[in-house]
Design a protein around this motif. Structure first.
Motif, PDB file in Angstrom:
ATOM      1  N   THR A  90       0.842  -1.204   0.000  1.00  0.00           N
ATOM      2  CA  THR A  90       0.000   0.000   0.000  1.00  0.00           C
ATOM      3  C   THR A  90       0.872   1.246   0.000  1.00  0.00           C
ATOM      4  O   THR A  90       1.905   1.291   0.669  1.00  0.00           O
ATOM      5  CB  THR A  90      -0.945  -0.014   1.224  1.00  0.00           C
ATOM      6  N   CYS A  91       0.425   2.263  -0.746  1.00  0.00           N
ATOM      7  CA  CYS A  91       1.283   3.404  -1.037  1.00  0.00           C
ATOM      8  C   CYS A  91       1.108   4.560  -0.064  1.00  0.00           C
ATOM      9  O   CYS A  91       1.538   5.672  -0.335  1.00  0.00           O
ATOM     10  CB  CYS A  91       1.023   3.869  -2.461  1.00  0.00           C
ATOM     11  N   HIS A  92       0.455   4.312   1.093  1.00  0.00           N
ATOM     12  CA  HIS A  92       0.287   5.365   2.098  1.00  0.00           C
ATOM     13  C   HIS A  92       0.053   4.694   3.454  1.00  0.00           C
ATOM     14  O   HIS A  92      -0.336   3.530   3.514  1.00  0.00           O
ATOM     15  CB  HIS A  92      -0.922   6.241   1.759  1.00  0.00           C
ATOM     16  N   LEU A  93       0.287   5.427   4.526  1.00  0.00           N
ATOM     17  CA  LEU A  93      -0.134   4.965   5.850  1.00  0.00           C
ATOM     18  C   LEU A  93      -1.590   5.356   6.051  1.00  0.00           C
ATOM     19  O   LEU A  93      -2.058   6.328   5.486  1.00  0.00           O
ATOM     20  CB  LEU A  93       0.716   5.625   6.947  1.00  0.00           C
ATOM     21  N   GLY A 119       6.771   6.916   0.727  1.00  0.00           N
ATOM     22  CA  GLY A 119       7.207   7.897  -0.264  1.00  0.00           C
ATOM     23  C   GLY A 119       6.230   8.034  -1.412  1.00  0.00           C
ATOM     24  O   GLY A 119       6.168   7.176  -2.300  1.00  0.00           O
ATOM     25  N   ASN A 120       5.443   9.132  -1.374  1.00  0.00           N
ATOM     26  CA  ASN A 120       4.352   9.284  -2.326  1.00  0.00           C
ATOM     27  C   ASN A 120       3.756  10.669  -2.087  1.00  0.00           C
ATOM     28  O   ASN A 120       3.534  11.046  -0.950  1.00  0.00           O
ATOM     29  CB  ASN A 120       3.326   8.177  -2.014  1.00  0.00           C
ATOM     30  N   LEU A 121       3.502  11.425  -3.146  1.00  0.00           N
ATOM     31  CA  LEU A 121       2.987  12.790  -2.955  1.00  0.00           C
ATOM     32  C   LEU A 121       1.484  12.896  -3.209  1.00  0.00           C
ATOM     33  O   LEU A 121       0.937  13.986  -3.209  1.00  0.00           O
ATOM     34  CB  LEU A 121       3.722  13.770  -3.876  1.00  0.00           C
ATOM     35  N   ILE A 122       0.816  11.781  -3.431  1.00  0.00           N
ATOM     36  CA  ILE A 122      -0.604  11.875  -3.781  1.00  0.00           C
ATOM     37  C   ILE A 122      -1.519  11.439  -2.639  1.00  0.00           C
ATOM     38  O   ILE A 122      -2.045  12.259  -1.904  1.00  0.00           O
ATOM     39  CB  ILE A 122      -0.902  11.101  -5.086  1.00  0.00           C
ATOM     40  N   CYS A 123      -1.714  10.120  -2.434  1.00  0.00           N
ATOM     41  CA  CYS A 123      -2.778   9.714  -1.513  1.00  0.00           C
ATOM     42  C   CYS A 123      -2.509   9.936  -0.022  1.00  0.00           C
ATOM     43  O   CYS A 123      -3.479   9.975   0.738  1.00  0.00           O
ATOM     44  CB  CYS A 123      -3.240   8.299  -1.791  1.00  0.00           C
ATOM     45  N   PRO A 124      -1.263  10.076   0.456  1.00  0.00           N
ATOM     46  CA  PRO A 124      -1.129  10.339   1.902  1.00  0.00           C
ATOM     47  C   PRO A 124      -1.964  11.538   2.383  1.00  0.00           C
ATOM     48  O   PRO A 124      -2.407  11.557   3.527  1.00  0.00           O
ATOM     49  CB  PRO A 124       0.376  10.589   2.079  1.00  0.00           C
TER      50      PRO A 124
HETATM   51 ZN    ZN Z   1      -1.845   5.338  -1.369  1.00  0.00          ZN
END
Ligand code: ZN
Ligand code: MG
Length: 218
Positions: A90-93, A119-124
């Motif tokens: 999963t791309c966010h906490l 590490g991700n600038l969208i869904c977090p």
């Molecule tokens: Zn995500």
């Protein structure tokens, strides 16, 4: 048209995030959600923050990662309580992952909880964790057009750390226009120019966190 499934997931997350916020507030812990793209320097900034503040504040860390635990090992070597969350792809906490980690931290003995997001600038930005402060790191090599590409992230945070400022002479990056773009999206945001390599700017950043901790105790 409404998309009920997504709305339900997000509102369930918000409820848990509120519960996390209550748990943290009860123990006077300032939680900071640290977001950035991969390689911007999240772990380096956390290491420098610990070194700058460890004599003024008791610090704990939650390390979010898709798979590895190398960053958690780095933090643990500093003698600070750390919990690793592997998101399993999963791309966010989310608030539930953080909720499980709070049980494993000595909250009564902490003043500051640094949460390294994936590490991700969208869904977090869509997933509140129960943090009091959201910050993002944008590093010089990523370019000065990041606020155009990820306006929601730049608008959602209280603090922006421009990292790798030591690379400014070697990279095409218009600092003035970057700052203008940022304040256009988020007029109240605090901007810090930092180098995790030379330590430049770390004291100002650490002082800002220290005053936020002091406000919590007031
Ligand atoms: Zn995500
Ligand atoms: Mg990291």
């Amino acid at each position: 048209m409404k998309i009920p499934i997504v709305e339900n997931i997000l509102s369930a997350n918000d409820r848990l995030a509120e519960e996390n916020a209550r748990l943290l507030a009860a123990e006077d812990v300032l939680a900071v959600n640290v977001m950035a793209s991969p390689g911007a320097g999240k772990t380096s900034l956390i290491v420098h923050t610990i070194e700058a503040l460890r004599h003024r504040a008791r610090i704990g860390v939650i390390e979010g990662d898709v798979a590895s635990r190398v960053d958690a090992d780095t933090i643990e070597a500093l003698g600070v309580p750390v919990v690793q969350i592997n998101t399993g792809g999963t791309c966010h906490l989310d608030a539930n992952m953080v909720h499980g980690s709070l049980d494993q931290l000595p909250l009564a003995e902490l003043d500051l909880l640094l949460i390294e997001n994936v590490g991700n600038l969208i869904c977090p930005t869509d997933f509140a964790l129960g943090e009091r402060i959201k910050v993002m790191i944008s590093s010089i090599p990523e370019g000065d057009d990041k606020p155009y590409k990820y306006p929601a992230m730049f608008a959602a945070v209280q603090g922006i750390v421009i990292n790798k400022i030591d690379l400014l002479p070697y990279v095409e990056f218009d600092l003035e226009s970057f700052r203008k773009l940022v304040t256009g999206l988020n007029s109240g945001v605090q901007v810090f120019e930092v180098s995790c390599k030379t330590g430049e700017g770390i004291p100002a950043w650490a002082d800002w966190l220290a005053s936020a901790i002091a406000e919590m105790d007031a």
